[in-house]
Design a protein around this motif. Structure first.
Motif, PDB file in Angstrom:
ATOM      1  N   VAL A 303       0.853  -1.174   0.000  1.00  4.39           N
ATOM      2  CA  VAL A 303       0.000   0.000   0.000  1.00  4.39           C
ATOM      3  C   VAL A 303       0.894   1.231   0.000  1.00  4.39           C
ATOM      4  O   VAL A 303       1.955   1.247   0.632  1.00  4.39           O
ATOM      5  N   GLY A 304       0.480   2.241  -0.740  1.00  5.84           N
ATOM      6  CA  GLY A 304       1.240   3.477  -0.798  1.00  5.84           C
ATOM      7  C   GLY A 304       0.331   4.688  -0.790  1.00  5.84           C
ATOM      8  O   GLY A 304      -0.754   4.667  -1.392  1.00  5.84           O
ATOM      9  N   LEU A 305       0.748   5.712  -0.094  1.00 14.42           N
ATOM     10  CA  LEU A 305       0.012   6.971  -0.033  1.00 14.42           C
ATOM     11  C   LEU A 305       0.988   8.077  -0.387  1.00 14.42           C
ATOM     12  O   LEU A 305       1.937   8.345   0.362  1.00 14.42           O
ATOM     13  N   ALA A 306       0.790   8.687  -1.558  1.00 14.10           N
ATOM     14  CA  ALA A 306       1.696   9.733  -2.017  1.00 14.10           C
ATOM     15  C   ALA A 306       1.649  10.928  -1.072  1.00 14.10           C
ATOM     16  O   ALA A 306       0.664  11.121  -0.358  1.00 14.10           O
ATOM     17  N   PRO A 307       2.713  11.743  -1.048  1.00 18.01           N
ATOM     18  CA  PRO A 307       2.733  12.902  -0.137  1.00 18.01           C
ATOM     19  C   PRO A 307       1.480  13.762  -0.284  1.00 18.01           C
ATOM     20  O   PRO A 307       1.036  14.072  -1.386  1.00 18.01           O
ATOM     21  N   PHE A 308       0.900  14.134   0.864  1.00 14.73           N
ATOM     22  CA  PHE A 308      -0.307  14.956   0.890  1.00 14.73           C
ATOM     23  C   PHE A 308      -0.260  15.839   2.127  1.00 14.73           C
ATOM     24  O   PHE A 308       0.597  15.663   3.011  1.00 14.73           O
ATOM     25  N   SER A 309      -1.191  16.772   2.202  1.00 14.55           N
ATOM     26  CA  SER A 309      -1.288  17.679   3.342  1.00 14.55           C
ATOM     27  C   SER A 309      -2.453  17.264   4.231  1.00 14.55           C
ATOM     28  O   SER A 309      -3.609  17.339   3.808  1.00 14.55           O
ATOM     29  N   PRO A 310      -2.185  16.812   5.471  1.00 13.42           N
ATOM     30  CA  PRO A 310      -3.297  16.502   6.380  1.00 13.42           C
ATOM     31  C   PRO A 310      -4.208  17.695   6.619  1.00 13.42           C
ATOM     32  O   PRO A 310      -5.425  17.527   6.766  1.00 13.42           O
ATOM     33  N   ARG A 311      -3.650  18.899   6.646  1.00 10.38           N
ATOM     34  CA  ARG A 311      -4.482  20.089   6.833  1.00 10.38           C
ATOM     35  C   ARG A 311      -5.450  20.266   5.666  1.00 10.38           C
ATOM     36  O   ARG A 311      -6.629  20.564   5.853  1.00 10.38           O
ATOM     37  N   ALA A 312      -4.933  20.083   4.431  1.00  5.30           N
ATOM     38  CA  ALA A 312      -5.799  20.222   3.260  1.00  5.30           C
ATOM     39  C   ALA A 312      -6.862  19.124   3.241  1.00  5.30           C
ATOM     40  O   ALA A 312      -8.006  19.361   2.832  1.00  5.30           O
ATOM     41  N   LEU A 313      -6.499  17.916   3.702  1.00  3.62           N
ATOM     42  CA  LEU A 313      -7.471  16.821   3.751  1.00  3.62           C
ATOM     43  C   LEU A 313      -8.592  17.155   4.732  1.00  3.62           C
ATOM     44  O   LEU A 313      -9.772  16.960   4.427  1.00  3.62           O
ATOM     45  N   LEU A 314      -8.247  17.660   5.905  1.00 10.92           N
ATOM     46  CA  LEU A 314      -9.269  18.031   6.876  1.00 10.92           C
ATOM     47  C   LEU A 314     -10.182  19.124   6.325  1.00 10.92           C
ATOM     48  O   LEU A 314     -11.399  19.091   6.522  1.00 10.92           O
ATOM     49  N   ALA A 315      -9.602  20.077   5.607  1.00 11.70           N
ATOM     50  CA  ALA A 315     -10.413  21.138   5.015  1.00 11.70           C
ATOM     51  C   ALA A 315     -11.372  20.570   3.981  1.00 11.70           C
ATOM     52  O   ALA A 315     -12.542  20.974   3.898  1.00 11.70           O
ATOM     53  N   ALA A 316     -10.884  19.602   3.157  1.00 10.19           N
ATOM     54  CA  ALA A 316     -11.751  18.983   2.148  1.00 10.19           C
ATOM     55  C   ALA A 316     -12.887  18.209   2.800  1.00 10.19           C
ATOM     56  O   ALA A 316     -13.976  18.080   2.219  1.00 10.19           O
ATOM     57  N   LEU A 317     -12.663  17.689   4.002  1.00 11.23           N
ATOM     58  CA  LEU A 317     -13.687  16.943   4.722  1.00 11.23           C
ATOM     59  C   LEU A 317     -14.579  17.848   5.563  1.00 11.23           C
ATOM     60  O   LEU A 317     -15.457  17.364   6.288  1.00 11.23           O
ATOM     61  N   GLY A 318     -14.334  19.157   5.495  1.00  6.28           N
ATOM     62  CA  GLY A 318     -15.138  20.085   6.264  1.00  6.28           C
ATOM     63  C   GLY A 318     -14.803  20.103   7.733  1.00  6.28           C
ATOM     64  O   GLY A 318     -15.627  20.484   8.568  1.00  6.28           O
ATOM     65  N   ARG A 319     -13.577  19.667   8.077  1.00  2.00           N
ATOM     66  CA  ARG A 319     -13.152  19.640   9.476  1.00  2.00           C
ATOM     67  C   ARG A 319     -12.105  20.737   9.706  1.00  2.00           C
ATOM     68  O   ARG A 319     -11.348  21.087   8.811  1.00  2.00           O
ATOM     69  N   GLU A 320     -12.060  21.225  10.937  1.00  2.00           N
ATOM     70  CA  GLU A 320     -11.060  22.225  11.280  1.00  2.00           C
ATOM     71  C   GLU A 320      -9.752  21.542  11.672  1.00  2.00           C
ATOM     72  O   GLU A 320      -9.745  20.590  12.452  1.00  2.00           O
ATOM     73  N   ALA A 321      -8.652  22.047  11.128  1.00  2.00           N
ATOM     74  CA  ALA A 321      -7.341  21.524  11.498  1.00  2.00           C
ATOM     75  C   ALA A 321      -6.975  22.039  12.882  1.00  2.00           C
ATOM     76  O   ALA A 321      -7.392  23.131  13.280  1.00  2.00           O
ATOM     77  N   PRO A 322      -6.195  21.275  13.648  1.00  2.00           N
ATOM     78  CA  PRO A 322      -5.796  21.745  14.980  1.00  2.00           C
ATOM     79  C   PRO A 322      -4.919  22.996  14.876  1.00  2.00           C
ATOM     80  O   PRO A 322      -4.122  23.135  13.946  1.00  2.00           O
ATOM     81  N   VAL A 323      -5.093  23.886  15.840  1.00  2.00           N
ATOM     82  CA  VAL A 323      -4.247  25.077  15.922  1.00  2.00           C
ATOM     83  C   VAL A 323      -2.977  24.683  16.662  1.00  2.00           C
ATOM     84  O   VAL A 323      -3.035  24.197  17.801  1.00  2.00           O
ATOM     85  N   THR A 324      -1.840  24.844  16.023  1.00  2.00           N
ATOM     86  CA  THR A 324      -0.581  24.369  16.594  1.00  2.00           C
ATOM     87  C   THR A 324       0.404  25.507  16.792  1.00  2.00           C
ATOM     88  O   THR A 324       0.297  26.582  16.177  1.00  2.00           O
ATOM     89  N   GLN A 325       1.372  25.228  17.674  1.00  2.00           N
ATOM     90  CA  GLN A 325       2.437  26.202  17.927  1.00  2.00           C
ATOM     91  C   GLN A 325       3.161  26.552  16.636  1.00  2.00           C
ATOM     92  O   GLN A 325       3.497  27.708  16.386  1.00  2.00           O
ATOM     93  N   ASP A 326       3.386  25.549  15.807  1.00  2.00           N
ATOM     94  CA  ASP A 326       4.035  25.756  14.506  1.00  2.00           C
ATOM     95  C   ASP A 326       2.965  25.680  13.417  1.00  2.00           C
ATOM     96  O   ASP A 326       2.396  24.611  13.183  1.00  2.00           O
ATOM     97  N   PRO A 327       2.673  26.777  12.715  1.00  2.00           N
ATOM     98  CA  PRO A 327       1.639  26.752  11.666  1.00  2.00           C
ATOM     99  C   PRO A 327       1.961  25.791  10.526  1.00  2.00           C
ATOM    100  O   PRO A 327       1.063  25.397   9.770  1.00  2.00           O
TER     101      PRO A 327
END
Length: 414
Positions: A303-327
């Motif tokens: 199984v392989g998952l090409a590089p992606f952005s978890p933040r962008a995935l959460l946005a596509a799912l209508g979820r808010e990404a966690p607010v972190t010390q490092d943006p």
């Protein structure tokens, strides 16, 4: 794999055989007599009551042709299949040689109703009367099969689940079995509960019924959710499932997946592997493995998952990404691993996972039955936990409560 009902497997051959017989009979006996003759022969061949409500038109020149309306095949509690109009033309010379070669078969407004009753018995499994054996299938072929404005309805009487395919269009051919059949499919709406999805597909099917060999090659399925499930968010966008080859051998009990890829929501995932079916040991059911009526399954692949952005995935799912010390945290991830499933356990080997600047390598096993158990051997090259915490000005002074009950039940070692 579900067993294909015999009446369904022989329907095409039966229509071809009977068309040739009834064409000549209709020419001599008249249209009404031809309709009755066709109903009688189809009923005998399929083992289910067949009726034709509309007119039956027969022609012998310039080529044998059949045109009928209002065909219905009886089922439990109502029609199993209804066809608004069926037209076909045949190769007269081939008919004379005992081979049923058709040009274009066009099926308009078909409606297929499939259902399971409370005991799990399919509506297609109980023919109204036993069909005769009839020996082997005659040689036959279709240059082009067209289905227009079709509908398939499904109902599960055990839990009330319903699903429908509405506005189905299919083009396939030439069809010569055994052989490879190219096809194009479009469904205006796939309806399951509150979800609605528009689907198109294309590719080719390799079929050898006698050898029990089946394969889909060059497969591309595009889905556009119009009313998506909540898990996909309000606007998930189009999804594509593609496969270089998906092959199944019923005799060997083996399925092979090559180049199966899923793209959408900013993800690009790929799966390659092999599924094996074998007889389960006597203790399999007691051990809680994937046993079903003495059968167990094993899967192994990559199984392989090409590089992606978890933040962008959460946005596509209508979820808010966690607010972190490092943006910049949660902006880069990827995964590659060997995957195995057997004996109630999921195993990941040669894991190479990436999260931002951290890289994880090793392996893990999750045994699901009889009790969940985790075993792992993983190494991470660097980890800066501080960057994933909330900003200092948003942190609460209250102490963090650990999930003690969960940790006490957790069986993990590594």
């Amino acid at each position: 794999m579900p067993r294909i009902p015999r009446w369904a497997a022989w329907t095409a051959a039966a229509v071809l055989v009977l068309a040739g017989l009834v064409l000549a009979a209709g020419w001599l006996l008249g249209r009404d007599r031809a309709r009755v003759e066709l109903e009688t022969r189809l009923t005998a061949a399929l083992g289910r009551e067949v009726s034709i409500a509309g007119p039956v038109s027969l022609a012998l020149r310039p080529a044998p042709a059949l045109d009928l309306e209002g065909l219905a095949i009886a089922g439990e509690g109502g029609p199993l299949l209804e066809i608004g109009r069926l037209t076909l033309d045949a190769d007269g010379a081939a008919l004379a040689r005992g081979r049923f070669a058709l040009g274009t078969v066009r099926v308009e407004r078909p409606r297929l109703r499939l259902a399971l009753d409370a005991a799990g018995r399919g509506s297609w499994e109980a023919p109204a009367r036993a069909a005769p054996d009839g020996g082997g299938a005659p040689a036959w072929s279709i240059e082009r099969l067209e289905i227009v404005d079709g509908r398939v309805d499904w109902r599960d009487g055990r839990d009330g689940t319903t699903a429908s395919l509405v506005g189905l269009r299919l083009g396939a051919g030439p069809i010569r079995l055994p052989g490879t059949v190219p096809f194009e499919l479009a469904v205006r709406s796939v309806e399951y509960g509150p979800t609605r999805t528009r689907v198109t597909a294309r590719g080719s099917l390799a079929v050898d019924v006698a050898a029990g060999e089946f394969a889909a090659r060059g497969l591309a399925v595009d889905a556009v959710p119009e009313r998506a499930p909540a898990v996909l968010g309000p606007r998930p966008g189009p999804l594509r499932l593609a496969a270089e080859s998906v092959a199944w051998s019923s005799r060997a009990g083996r399925a092979r997946l090559d180049g199966v890829a899923l793209r959408g929501l900013g993800l690009d995932a790929r799966l390659d592997g092999e599924l094996l079916r074998s007889a389960a040991p006597a203790t399999a059911a007691a051990a809680g493995t994937a046993a079903d009526a003495g059968v167990t399954y094993h899967f192994g692949g990559r199984v392989g998952l090409a590089p992606f952005s978890p933040r962008a995935l959460l946005a596509a799912l209508g979820r808010e990404a966690p607010v972190t010390q490092d943006p910049a945290a949660w902006t880069r991830a990827a995964l590659a691993a060997r995957i195995e499933w057997s004996d109630g356990a999921l195993r990941l080997r040669d894991v190479d996972a990436l999260l931002d600047d951290s890289r994880l390598r090793g392996g893990a096993t999750v045994r699901i039955a009889p009790a969940t158990r985790w075993r792992f051997d993983l190494a991470v090259d660097r980890l800066d936990a501080e960057r994933y915490r909330e900003p200092v000005d948003r942190r609460e002074a209250a102490p963090v409560e650990l999930p003690v009950d969960f940790l006490r039940r957790l069986d993990a070692e590594g």
